[in-house]
Motif scaffolding. Sequence first.
Motif, PDB file in Angstrom:
ATOM      1  N   HIS A 295     -59.161  -2.575  42.050  1.00 49.79           N
ATOM      2  CA  HIS A 295     -59.615  -3.731  41.270  1.00 49.79           C
ATOM      3  C   HIS A 295     -58.866  -3.898  39.953  1.00 49.79           C
ATOM      4  CE1 HIS A 295     -61.537  -0.245  39.548  1.00 49.79           C
ATOM      5  NE2 HIS A 295     -61.806  -0.946  38.460  1.00 49.79           N
ATOM      6  N   LYS A 296     -58.154  -2.857  39.499  1.00 44.44           N
ATOM      7  CA  LYS A 296     -57.545  -2.871  38.170  1.00 44.44           C
ATOM      8  C   LYS A 296     -56.624  -4.073  37.938  1.00 44.44           C
ATOM      9  CE  LYS A 296     -59.101   1.188  36.592  1.00 44.44           C
ATOM     10  NZ  LYS A 296     -59.063   2.214  37.618  1.00 44.44           N
TER      11      LYS A 296
ATOM     12  N   GLN B 117     -53.973   4.267  38.314  1.00 40.93           N
ATOM     13  CA  GLN B 117     -54.141   2.937  38.906  1.00 40.93           C
ATOM     14  C   GLN B 117     -53.983   1.837  37.860  1.00 40.93           C
ATOM     15  OE1 GLN B 117     -53.702   4.001  42.118  1.00 40.93           O
ATOM     16  NE2 GLN B 117     -54.816   2.142  42.497  1.00 40.93           N
TER      17      GLN B 117
ATOM     18  N   SER C 272     -60.570  -0.587  31.187  1.00 43.83           N
ATOM     19  CA  SER C 272     -61.953  -0.626  31.652  1.00 43.83           C
ATOM     20  C   SER C 272     -62.814  -1.366  30.621  1.00 43.83           C
ATOM     21  CB  SER C 272     -62.484   0.791  31.889  1.00 43.83           C
ATOM     22  OG  SER C 272     -63.739   0.732  32.550  1.00 43.83           O
TER      23      SER C 272
ATOM     24  N   GLY D 235     -66.692   4.821  36.055  1.00 42.44           N
ATOM     25  CA  GLY D 235     -65.899   5.690  35.188  1.00 42.44           C
ATOM     26  C   GLY D 235     -66.132   5.141  33.786  1.00 42.44           C
TER      27      GLY D 235
ATOM     28  N   GLY E 252     -66.467   1.801  33.843  1.00 41.98           N
ATOM     29  CA  GLY E 252     -67.434   0.844  34.388  1.00 41.98           C
ATOM     30  C   GLY E 252     -66.920  -0.546  34.695  1.00 41.98           C
ATOM     31  N   SER E 253     -65.597  -0.715  34.889  1.00 42.59           N
ATOM     32  CA  SER E 253     -65.113  -2.091  35.080  1.00 42.59           C
ATOM     33  C   SER E 253     -65.343  -2.634  36.485  1.00 42.59           C
ATOM     34  CB  SER E 253     -63.649  -2.217  34.694  1.00 42.59           C
ATOM     35  OG  SER E 253     -62.810  -1.502  35.573  1.00 42.59           O
ATOM     36  N   ASN E 254     -65.180  -1.780  37.514  1.00 41.89           N
ATOM     37  CA  ASN E 254     -65.430  -2.336  38.857  1.00 41.89           C
ATOM     38  C   ASN E 254     -66.916  -2.621  39.023  1.00 41.89           C
ATOM     39  OD1 ASN E 254     -66.565  -0.491  41.284  1.00 41.89           O
ATOM     40  ND2 ASN E 254     -65.571   0.863  39.807  1.00 41.89           N
TER      41      ASN E 254
ATOM     42  N   GLU F  50     -62.587   8.002  43.603  1.00 41.87           N
ATOM     43  CA  GLU F  50     -63.589   7.369  42.735  1.00 41.87           C
ATOM     44  C   GLU F  50     -64.603   6.633  43.608  1.00 41.87           C
ATOM     45  OE1 GLU F  50     -60.283   6.949  42.359  1.00 41.87           O
ATOM     46  OE2 GLU F  50     -59.900   8.094  40.531  1.00 41.87           O
TER      47      GLU F  50
ATOM     48  N   SER G  37     -63.835   0.164  45.467  1.00 42.47           N
ATOM     49  CA  SER G  37     -62.969  -0.147  44.319  1.00 42.47           C
ATOM     50  C   SER G  37     -61.484   0.096  44.557  1.00 42.47           C
ATOM     51  CB  SER G  37     -63.426   0.641  43.091  1.00 42.47           C
ATOM     52  OG  SER G  37     -63.476   2.027  43.360  1.00 42.47           O
TER      53      SER G  37
HETATM   54  C1  LIG Z   1     -59.994   3.314  37.672  1.00 41.13           C
HETATM   55  C2  LIG Z   1     -60.779   3.364  38.901  1.00 41.13           C
HETATM   56  C3  LIG Z   1     -62.195   3.510  38.865  1.00 41.13           C
HETATM   57  C4  LIG Z   1     -62.954   3.761  37.604  1.00 41.13           C
HETATM   58  O1  LIG Z   1     -62.841   2.773  36.624  1.00 41.13           O
HETATM   59  P1  LIG Z   1     -64.001   1.719  36.335  1.00 41.13           P
HETATM   60  O2  LIG Z   1     -63.554   1.058  35.092  1.00 41.13           O
HETATM   61  O3  LIG Z   1     -65.264   2.474  36.173  1.00 41.13           O
HETATM   62  O4  LIG Z   1     -64.049   0.799  37.495  1.00 41.13           O
HETATM   63  C5  LIG Z   1     -62.874   3.437  40.057  1.00 41.13           C
HETATM   64  N1  LIG Z   1     -62.246   3.275  41.239  1.00 41.13           N
HETATM   65  C6  LIG Z   1     -60.890   3.154  41.310  1.00 41.13           C
HETATM   66  C7  LIG Z   1     -60.258   2.991  42.650  1.00 41.13           C
HETATM   67  C8  LIG Z   1     -60.117   3.191  40.153  1.00 41.13           C
HETATM   68  O5  LIG Z   1     -58.792   3.077  40.242  1.00 41.13           O
END
Ligand SMILES: *Cc1c(COP(=O)(O)O)cnc(C)c1O
Length: 393
Positions: free
Chosen positions: A88-89, A116, A192, A235, A237-239, A353, A377
């Motif tokens: 999702h990044k 990522q 994130s 992590g 928390g963005s996804n 993750e 994610s």
């Molecule tokens: C970076 C990452 C996460 C953790 O980051 P969030 O900001 O919490 O989403 C989760 N899954 C994947 C595949 C990632 O690359």
Amino acid sequence: MGKKVDDQGFYGEFGGAFIPEMLYPNVRELEERYLEIIQSDEFQREFRHLLRDYAGRPTPLFKAERLSAHFGTRIFLKREDLNHTGAHKINNAIGQILLARRLGKKRIIAETGAGQHGVATATVCALSGLHCIVYMGALDVERQAPNVKKMKMLGAEVVPVHSGNKTLKDATNEAIRDWINHPVDTHYIIGSVVGPHPYPDMVTRFQSVISEEIRIQLEEKTGRNFPDYLVACVGGGSNAAGAYYHYLEDERVRLISVEAAGLGVDSGKTAATSLLGSTGIIHGSRTLLMQDDDGQIEEPYSISAGLDYPGVGPLHAWLAKSGRATVFAVTDEEALQAALLCTRKEGIIPALETAHALAVLEKITPGKDEVVVVNLSGRGDKDMETYIDKLGI
Ligand SMILES: *Cc1c(COP(=O)(O)O)cnc(C)c1O
């Protein structure tokens, strides 16, 4: 209060912009201009165009039949792993590079854990012809070698960081230091929903395309535009923020946030931030973080580099504290087994993750007609060595 952060950047008691004076001009410029820029028709046209034709959106919402049968419920996977660069990044990286161009910035910096976000940032920098510097903990440089190679091929400069336990927190400190030293020409693409206001809100808005699509896709597939359970790993928390965004005020949807327990919540080797954390300030925002009685940040641990962070975005601190989200912690071992189960039942190798989110299916008990959406994610390519090694394949 729901999705809207307040004018000062707070979600309840969490958030804000606690930054050194040297960063005021940068952060203020962002704060004053981000909404006007990202809400303009012209920005939205270009953002939507790149999400579709470059990242490959909309990502599918896939009914996982064999996992559904296994758990006796209806499980849908939101396939963020099918985005360009494998997670999702890229949604956020595209949004921020378009913003940086409109702010006239020439130099891009980023921090990365699993690599990522570094790859996503190096990718959009190549696309835009902007100079890219990625800070990465020296330990992560070692354990995420394939992503380091990609960043280099994309033309980014990867700077290993040797302070602390040489992971994501330390890389973030170094990126902030760089930003302080280059206040005029540099934009910092945070990966994130963390950092000083307006980053948590801005990144949430860029990622909210995930729940925008889930609503439409669930309506098509189930005749109802909301799930009963919405599961994501956290992590920073963005996804999760993106998957939750359009459901934050919809109490019919149970939000399930999954953190990394590492070797166990009480083992001292963990990243279960909102379960163990207390209120403090990290990287510019007030949030829940793992710290000792003297306010010293405790070093986190997780098998997954993307969840190995001692804090959590302020939105998630607020969701956890208010009870709007239910937080689970999943151990390294549980995540590994969930990754194997998803792979063998659906032919999808998830990122480590993501495997944490999948493992929570063992811990919740949805009814057979209820709908569970798991935000997938990212894909597991970067984690193959760990999987082969730890699963004894
Ligand atoms: C970076 C990452 C996460 C953790 O980051 P969030 O900001 O919490 O989403 C989760 N899954 C994947 C595949 C990632 O690359």
